[in-house]
Design a protein around this motif. Structure first.
Motif, mmCIF file in Angstrom:
data_model
loop_
_atom_site.group_PDB
_atom_site.id
_atom_site.type_symbol
_atom_site.label_atom_id
_atom_site.label_comp_id
_atom_site.label_asym_id
_atom_site.label_seq_id
_atom_site.Cartn_x
_atom_site.Cartn_y
_atom_site.Cartn_z
ATOM 1 N N MET A 1 -42.746 -17.700 39.200
ATOM 2 C CA MET A 1 -41.453 -17.883 38.321
ATOM 3 C C MET A 1 -42.792 -19.256 37.309
ATOM 4 N N ALA A 2 -41.943 -19.070 36.315
ATOM 5 C CA ALA A 2 -42.395 -20.340 34.848
ATOM 6 C C ALA A 2 -41.722 -21.964 35.578
ATOM 7 N N GLN A 3 -42.734 -22.915 34.989
ATOM 8 C CA GLN A 3 -43.525 -24.334 35.724
ATOM 9 C C GLN A 3 -41.994 -24.986 34.305
ATOM 10 N N ARG A 4 -41.131 -25.424 35.098
ATOM 11 C CA ARG A 4 -39.973 -26.333 34.785
ATOM 12 C C ARG A 4 -39.940 -27.628 33.529
ATOM 13 N N LEU A 5 -39.965 -27.713 32.498
ATOM 14 C CA LEU A 5 -40.709 -29.206 31.863
ATOM 15 C C LEU A 5 -38.962 -29.899 31.697
ATOM 16 N N THR A 6 -40.494 -31.370 31.381
ATOM 17 C CA THR A 6 -38.539 -32.278 31.198
ATOM 18 C C THR A 6 -39.800 -33.034 29.692
ATOM 19 N N LEU A 7 -38.713 -33.647 30.053
ATOM 20 C CA LEU A 7 -38.758 -33.910 27.642
ATOM 21 C C LEU A 7 -39.615 -35.439 27.771
ATOM 22 N N ARG A 8 -40.233 -35.822 27.307
ATOM 23 C CA ARG A 8 -40.555 -36.741 27.680
ATOM 24 C C ARG A 8 -40.029 -38.445 26.238
ATOM 25 N N LYS A 9 -39.082 -37.436 25.413
ATOM 26 C CA LYS A 9 -38.176 -38.620 25.295
ATOM 27 C C LYS A 9 -36.977 -38.589 25.399
ATOM 28 N N ARG A 10 -36.220 -39.751 24.579
ATOM 29 C CA ARG A 10 -35.326 -40.132 25.332
ATOM 30 C C ARG A 10 -34.053 -38.643 24.281
ATOM 31 N N ASN A 11 -34.040 -38.442 23.937
ATOM 32 C CA ASN A 11 -33.214 -37.706 23.071
ATOM 33 C C ASN A 11 -33.724 -36.252 23.150
ATOM 34 N N PRO A 12 -32.072 -35.391 24.147
ATOM 35 C CA PRO A 12 -32.118 -34.271 24.411
ATOM 36 C C PRO A 12 -32.004 -33.340 23.238
ATOM 37 N N TYR A 13 -31.353 -33.306 22.332
ATOM 38 C CA TYR A 13 -31.248 -32.369 21.201
ATOM 39 C C TYR A 13 -32.599 -31.678 20.411
ATOM 40 N N ASN A 14 -31.374 -30.013 19.828
ATOM 41 C CA ASN A 14 -32.815 -29.688 19.124
ATOM 42 C C ASN A 14 -33.688 -29.887 18.185
ATOM 43 N N THR A 15 -33.608 -31.011 17.544
ATOM 44 C CA THR A 15 -33.365 -31.505 15.943
ATOM 45 C C THR A 15 -34.320 -31.361 15.857
ATOM 46 N N ARG A 16 -34.430 -31.210 13.926
ATOM 47 C CA ARG A 16 -35.317 -31.633 13.618
ATOM 48 C C ARG A 16 -36.415 -32.128 13.683
ATOM 49 N N SER A 17 -35.864 -33.599 13.589
ATOM 50 C CA SER A 17 -36.930 -34.821 14.375
ATOM 51 C C SER A 17 -37.767 -34.691 15.844
ATOM 52 N N ASN A 18 -37.233 -33.916 16.827
ATOM 53 C CA ASN A 18 -37.029 -33.383 18.037
ATOM 54 C C ASN A 18 -37.912 -32.701 18.420
ATOM 55 N N ARG A 19 -38.850 -31.651 17.332
ATOM 56 C CA ARG A 19 -39.539 -30.762 17.555
ATOM 57 C C ARG A 19 -40.809 -31.121 18.916
ATOM 58 N N ARG A 20 -40.950 -30.423 19.296
ATOM 59 C CA ARG A 20 -41.933 -29.666 20.684
ATOM 60 C C ARG A 20 -42.899 -28.986 20.733
ATOM 61 N N ARG A 21 -43.869 -28.661 21.073
ATOM 62 C CA ARG A 21 -44.324 -27.467 21.971
ATOM 63 C C ARG A 21 -45.152 -27.825 23.117
ATOM 64 N N VAL A 22 -44.925 -26.273 23.688
ATOM 65 C CA VAL A 22 -45.786 -26.745 25.585
ATOM 66 C C VAL A 22 -47.150 -26.505 25.232
ATOM 67 N N ILE A 23 -47.849 -27.286 25.846
ATOM 68 C CA ILE A 23 -49.450 -27.325 26.060
ATOM 69 C C ILE A 23 -49.658 -27.088 27.309
ATOM 70 N N LYS A 24 -50.760 -26.868 27.803
ATOM 71 C CA LYS A 24 -51.779 -26.894 29.001
ATOM 72 C C LYS A 24 -52.396 -28.286 29.131
ATOM 73 N N THR A 25 -52.174 -29.214 29.856
ATOM 74 C CA THR A 25 -53.360 -30.814 30.043
ATOM 75 C C THR A 25 -54.289 -29.933 30.816
ATOM 76 N N PRO A 26 -55.446 -30.309 30.755
ATOM 77 C CA PRO A 26 -56.748 -30.533 31.551
ATOM 78 C C PRO A 26 -56.411 -30.096 33.172
ATOM 79 N N SER A 27 -54.929 -30.798 33.054
ATOM 80 C CA SER A 27 -55.335 -30.627 34.583
ATOM 81 C C SER A 27 -54.186 -28.994 34.870
#
Length: 113
Positions: A1-27
């Motif tokens: 099962m895929a890991q769940r992700l939490t947003l790192r900003k307060r804005n929860p909506y999928n807007t132009r100013s809140n674009r995001r990409r999934v990355i894998k950290t060194p850990s």
């Protein structure tokens, strides 16, 4: 099962100013990377073509960039393209030439009378 992700900003909506990409950290964790808005190149004030030699940045980023990256070494450097500057120079020259020709014709007519 895929890991769940939490947003790192307060804005929860999928807007132009809140674009995001999934990355894998060194850990090895998956995390959202918030992306900035893409910049657009500055445009010529006359023909609205993108200006060559001027960096495309977000408006606030121009404050931290040196002057040589915001303009080109020419009259109307960072606001008009080379073709539009050329047409302005030629037009000004022709206007002045027509004024001189009018004065010469007027002087010849006054001489004949």
């Amino acid at each position: 099962m895929a890991q769940r992700l939490t947003l790192r900003k307060r804005n929860p909506y999928n807007t132009r100013s809140n674009r995001r990409r999934v990355i894998k950290t060194p850990s090895g964790q998956l995390r959202y990377l918030h992306l900035k808005k893409l910049p657009t190149a500055p445009k010529c004030g006359d023909c609205h073509a993108a200006l060559q030699g001027v960096k495309a940045l977000r408006p606030r980023a121009y404050a931290t960039v040196s002057k040589r990256e915001k303009t080109v070494q020419r009259a109307y450097g960072g606001s008009r393209c080379a073709a539009c500057v050329r047409t302005r120079v030629v037009r000004a020259f022709l206007v002045e030439e027509s004024k001189i020709v009018k004065n010469v014709i007027r002087a010849q007519q006054a001489k004949q009378q």
